[in-house]
Design an enzyme around this catalytic site. Structure first.
Site, PDB file in Angstrom:
ATOM      1  N   HIS A   1       0.823  -1.219   0.000  1.00 37.71           N
ATOM      2  CA  HIS A   1       0.000   0.000   0.000  1.00 37.71           C
ATOM      3  C   HIS A   1       0.852   1.261   0.000  1.00 37.71           C
ATOM      4  O   HIS A   1       0.346   2.363  -0.271  1.00 37.71           O
ATOM      5  CB  HIS A   1      -0.920  -0.007   1.226  1.00 37.71           C
ATOM      6  CG  HIS A   1      -2.217   0.704   1.007  1.00 37.71           C
ATOM      7  ND1 HIS A   1      -2.319   1.903   0.346  1.00 37.71           N
ATOM      8  CD2 HIS A   1      -3.487   0.382   1.355  1.00 37.71           C
ATOM      9  CE1 HIS A   1      -3.574   2.299   0.316  1.00 37.71           C
ATOM     10  NE2 HIS A   1      -4.305   1.390   0.911  1.00 37.71           N
TER      11      HIS A   1
ATOM     12  N   ASP B   1      -2.549   2.285  -4.172  1.00 40.27           N
ATOM     13  CA  ASP B   1      -3.745   2.273  -3.332  1.00 40.27           C
ATOM     14  C   ASP B   1      -4.691   1.136  -3.726  1.00 40.27           C
ATOM     15  O   ASP B   1      -4.476   0.429  -4.715  1.00 40.27           O
ATOM     16  CB  ASP B   1      -4.471   3.613  -3.426  1.00 40.27           C
ATOM     17  CG  ASP B   1      -3.668   4.748  -2.817  1.00 40.27           C
ATOM     18  OD1 ASP B   1      -2.931   4.481  -1.846  1.00 40.27           O
ATOM     19  OD2 ASP B   1      -3.771   5.885  -3.307  1.00 40.27           O
TER      20      ASP B   1
END
Length: 399
Positions: free
Chosen positions: A371, A375
């Site tokens: 992450h 995203d």
């Protein structure tokens, strides 16, 4: 003066290795350029050649874990007197790291300089010293059984063993975490501690992909190529990655590196652990070429014949547990890669169309990604593209 035989360093990230086999027996002659021992690293095994001709004297034992630059043996000149007590080995911390694209046949004594650390009073192998620190064992209280009274790992282990107090179950066996198993443990722990990993899943209808594979098995039979479901998933990932370059990136020292080519890692399970051969430039190869090369890499992995460049430089990884009946799982990132795709088994499903149930063959994919780099939304879009490729598999055979 005898010439040191060092534990060579393979790549900048190597922290330890094992003398897997001595090709030249203790006291036997060796010719310059002849393989003298086989090195086992966290990635591959490779042969290390003698830098000079002479008589080989062993120091390291087979299976002993050592650090790069540790002395594993000596080569004495043919006319040189070999003492009953061998010199105290002096590790060289400045040993050159061989380029990871190098092939086997490396030099046993290639170093940056002759500078070596001062020797200590107790003669013990580097591995024995490390183990003694872990077990809080006083080396000065141990009588070594190695050459010249040198303390070995076995000596430390024997000294650390306490009388049985009934704490362990009868018949239980303690297995040391070492070799490939230890490297995997360290890498997986480090990956989980240093990355922001999340996993999402998606179900794929595989009916058309199954039909395609069946057709290709017949069509490619004369070529000796047996396409697998993993090959289809790999091909789908390769095509999807070309539209999602961030998923094909690596994060090193705070810098995201966008890779122009897809170098696909394909995990292979071995008895001693997991290894990930790399299908380089997969985006420039057809499904047939990828399937053939993947099969060759898997066979080389199982027979211990992989070269360094065949396990280096991966930009994305596919790992499958479907053959073991696993529906879904959470794969761990192969750092510094951004993504890894887990492949489960094909199972029966149901699809409802106009209130009518139709049986389907389904597959569940599990995508783990970092992450810090990407995203959730773009990660999901990438996984959806992989799904679309597999549900319209004719696109996999188009260049």
């Amino acid at each position: 003066m005898p010439t040191e035989i060092y534990l060579v360093k393979v790549g900048m990230t190597m922290t330890e290795g094992i003398v897997d086999e001595w090709y030249i027996a203790d006291g036997d002659p060796v010719e310059q350029g002849q393989p003298v021992y086989r090195l086992e690293t966290e990635k591959v095994n490779l042969d290390v050649e003698a830098d000079v001709s002479g008589i080989v004297k062993h120091i390291a034992q087979v299976g002993e874990t050592l650090a790069p630059g540790d002395v594993v043996g000596w080569i004495y000149a043919a006319d040189e007197t070999i003492p009953d007590e061998l010199p105290t080995p002096k590790a060289n911390p400045n040993i050159v790291a061989l380029d990871e694209s190098a092939e086997s046949g490396v030099t046993a004594t290639k170093v940056v300089s002759e500078e070596k650390p001062s020797t200590t009073r107790v003669k013990a192998s580097p591995a024995a010293r490390r183990l003694a620190e872990e077990l809080n064992v006083d080396l000065s209280q141990i009588e070594g059984t190695g050459p010249g009274g040198r303390i070995t790992k076995d000596d430390v282990t024997n000294a650390a063993e306490a009388p049985s107090g009934g704490g362990a179950s009868e018949g239980s066996v303690d297995i040391s975490l070492k070799g490939m198993r230890k490297v995997i443990a360290d890498r997986m722990y480090e990956s989980l501690q240093t990355t922001a990993q999340l996993t999402i899943e998606m179900e794929v209808r595989m009916d058309d992909a199954i039909k395609l594979r069946t057709a290709l098995l017949d069509e490619w039979e004369s070529s000796g190529i047996r396409v697998t479901y993993t090959d289809l998933v790999v091909s789908a990932c390769v095509k999807a990655l070309q539209g999602h370059p961030m998923m094909n990136s690596t994060l090193v020292d705070g810098v995201i590196h966008s890779n122009p080519s897809v170098h696909m890692g394909i995990a292979v399970a071995l008895d001693e652990g997991l290894i990930v051969p790399v299908l380089h430039d997969a985006d420039a190869k057809s499904l047939k070429e990828c399937a053939a090369e993947a099969a060759t890499l898997a066979e080389r992995a199982r027979t211990g014949k992989l070269m360094l460049d065949e396990v280096s430089g991966g930009t994305f990884t596919v790992t499958s547990l479907g053959m073991y009946g696993v529906d879904t799982f959470t794969p761990i990132l192969n750092s510094p890669q951004t993504g890894i795709l887990g492949v489960g088994r094909i199972y029966d499903g149901v699809r409802w169309v106009d209130d009518h149930a139709t049986r389907t063959q389904n597959l569940r994919l599990s995508l783990t990604w970092d992450h810090r780099v990407i995203d959730g939304a773009p990660a999901a879009e990438f996984l959806r593209d992989v799904k679309d490729q597999l549900e319209s598999p004719y696109r996999l055979i188009l260049q």
